[in-house]
Design a protein around this motif. Structure first.
Motif, PDB file in Angstrom:
ATOM      1  N   ASP A 153       6.259  37.898  -4.512  1.00 29.90           N
ATOM      2  CA  ASP A 153       7.586  37.465  -4.954  1.00 29.90           C
ATOM      3  C   ASP A 153       8.223  36.714  -3.787  1.00 29.90           C
ATOM      4  OD1 ASP A 153      10.348  37.268  -5.625  1.00 29.90           O
ATOM      5  OD2 ASP A 153      10.132  38.942  -7.013  1.00 29.90           O
ATOM      6  N   PRO A 154       8.003  35.403  -3.686  1.00 29.81           N
ATOM      7  CA  PRO A 154       8.461  34.640  -2.524  1.00 29.81           C
ATOM      8  C   PRO A 154       9.936  34.814  -2.200  1.00 29.81           C
ATOM      9  CG  PRO A 154       6.993  33.308  -3.842  1.00 29.81           C
ATOM     10  CD  PRO A 154       7.251  34.569  -4.632  1.00 29.81           C
ATOM     11  N   SER A 155      10.799  34.894  -3.214  1.00 29.57           N
ATOM     12  CA  SER A 155      12.233  35.032  -2.940  1.00 29.57           C
ATOM     13  C   SER A 155      12.536  36.337  -2.221  1.00 29.57           C
ATOM     14  CB  SER A 155      13.042  34.941  -4.240  1.00 29.57           C
ATOM     15  OG  SER A 155      12.675  35.979  -5.139  1.00 29.57           O
ATOM     16  N   ILE A 156      11.920  37.429  -2.669  1.00 31.06           N
ATOM     17  CA  ILE A 156      12.092  38.730  -2.007  1.00 31.06           C
ATOM     18  C   ILE A 156      11.440  38.706  -0.630  1.00 31.06           C
ATOM     19  CG2 ILE A 156      11.350  41.148  -2.039  1.00 31.06           C
ATOM     20  CD1 ILE A 156      11.862  41.217  -5.004  1.00 31.06           C
ATOM     21  N   GLN A 157      10.255  38.147  -0.542  1.00 27.06           N
ATOM     22  CA  GLN A 157       9.531  38.142   0.729  1.00 27.06           C
ATOM     23  C   GLN A 157      10.257  37.316   1.785  1.00 27.06           C
ATOM     24  OE1 GLN A 157       5.713  37.388  -1.691  1.00 27.06           O
ATOM     25  NE2 GLN A 157       4.941  38.115   0.280  1.00 27.06           N
ATOM     26  N   ARG A 158      10.823  36.180   1.386  1.00 26.06           N
ATOM     27  CA  ARG A 158      11.592  35.383   2.341  1.00 26.06           C
ATOM     28  C   ARG A 158      12.838  36.125   2.796  1.00 26.06           C
ATOM     29  NH1 ARG A 158      10.356  31.056  -1.268  1.00 26.06           N
ATOM     30  NH2 ARG A 158      12.439  31.239  -2.185  1.00 26.06           N
ATOM     31  N   LYS A 159      13.429  36.878   1.888  1.00 23.43           N
ATOM     32  CA  LYS A 159      14.652  37.615   2.211  1.00 23.43           C
ATOM     33  C   LYS A 159      14.383  38.724   3.218  1.00 23.43           C
ATOM     34  CE  LYS A 159      18.411  40.280   0.061  1.00 23.43           C
ATOM     35  NZ  LYS A 159      18.985  40.746  -1.239  1.00 23.43           N
ATOM     36  N   ASP A 223       9.746  27.018  -1.642  1.00 17.89           N
ATOM     37  CA  ASP A 223      10.148  26.748  -3.026  1.00 17.89           C
ATOM     38  C   ASP A 223       9.232  25.733  -3.703  1.00 17.89           C
ATOM     39  OD1 ASP A 223      12.308  28.490  -2.955  1.00 17.89           O
ATOM     40  OD2 ASP A 223      13.652  26.981  -2.110  1.00 17.89           O
TER      41      ASP A 223
END
Length: 261
Positions: A153-159, A223
């Motif tokens: 989950d890139p959005s979670i991982q980046r966060k 993204d």
């Protein structure tokens, strides 16, 4: 680039940092390499931090003394010695039940309960890497440590990659946060363990300049990334993903190659 070189592939599937360490100390070193690259995160988290499988760490040959070399040889060649080491680990596992809740975390993976130790993520893992760097420095070998991207989950991982390792561990053992609300135990474990081990490379980089830190996370979790072009699943790379990773590695190590030329 007109640089004459020889590249030896010592990669094995389904192996962890403990295996890599022993391979470096006992085999790869004899080829007198100028540079080694180490890319190990997911398997290291699952196998080496796992209380039921961490017996291999008992025989790490970090100092290359006679006793440790004998232990390694026996572990590789004697079923009796290997069984003894495993029994020792089973006995140790019994006492893991007495650890505080913040020192161990359990997940249900493939239908069974698996325990993972905080000690590995915070003490053992950076210690093994420090030992590798020291051994490499003594033998005039450069080391490139590579962060491993997992595409979950890139959005979670980046966060969470900007969180401290203490916060990441607290979230991993709490199981009431936004990650667990979206994903099951084993998936959440890989998200947090991946972030913690990658973060340890950042910390090591601040304390020890004897290696090159290679960070491909932005290129793999951005993204604009088309997941199906780079990954077969959440961890295994397709040819295009491997090519992207190799290009990133080359860009970071090329100053060394030019200097050696």
């Amino acid at each position: 680039s007109g640089i004459e070189s020889e590249v030896l592939n010592f990669g094995f599937s389904s192996k962890s940092l403990n295996f890599i360490t022993n391979l470096f100390y006992n085999e790869a070193i004899h080829y007198k390499p100028d540079l080694i690259t180490i890319y190990s995160n997911r398997n290291t988290a699952f196998y080496d931090a796992n209380t039921s499988k961490s017996f291999y760490s008992d025989i790490n040959v970090r100092e290359k003394n006679i006793l440790s070399k004998i232990s390694y040889y026996l572990f590789e060649n004697s079923m009796l010695f290997r069984s003894t080491v495993k029994i020792k680990q089973k006995i140790r596992n019994f006492f893991y039940n007495d650890l505080n809740n913040d020192e161990i975390v359990s997940f249900k993976i493939n239908g069974r309960k698996v325990k993972f130790l905080k000690e590995y993520f915070f003490i053992t893992y950076p210690k093994i890497l420090s030992d590798i760097l020291l051994f490499a420095k003594k033998n005039n070998i450069q080391v490139a440590l590579i962060k491993q991207p997992l595409y979950i989950d890139p959005s979670i991982q980046r966060k969470i990659q900007n969180y401290s390792i203490d916060k990441l561990w607290a979230m991993m053992i709490d199981k009431r946060n936004f990650v667990y609300k979206k994903y099951p135990d084993y998936t959440s474990f890989y998200i947090f363990s991946n972030a913690i081990l990658n973060k340890q490379l950042d910390i090591l980089n601040n304390n020890d300049k004897n290696f090159i830190l290679i960070d491909p996370l932005d290129e793999f979790l951005g993204d604009e990334v088309i997941y199906n072009e780079l990954f077969y699943d959440y961890v295994h790379l397709k040819p295009k993903g491997n090519r992207l990773l190799s290009d990133i590695i080359y860009e970071d190590i090329s100053p060394l190659l030019i200097k050696w030329k």
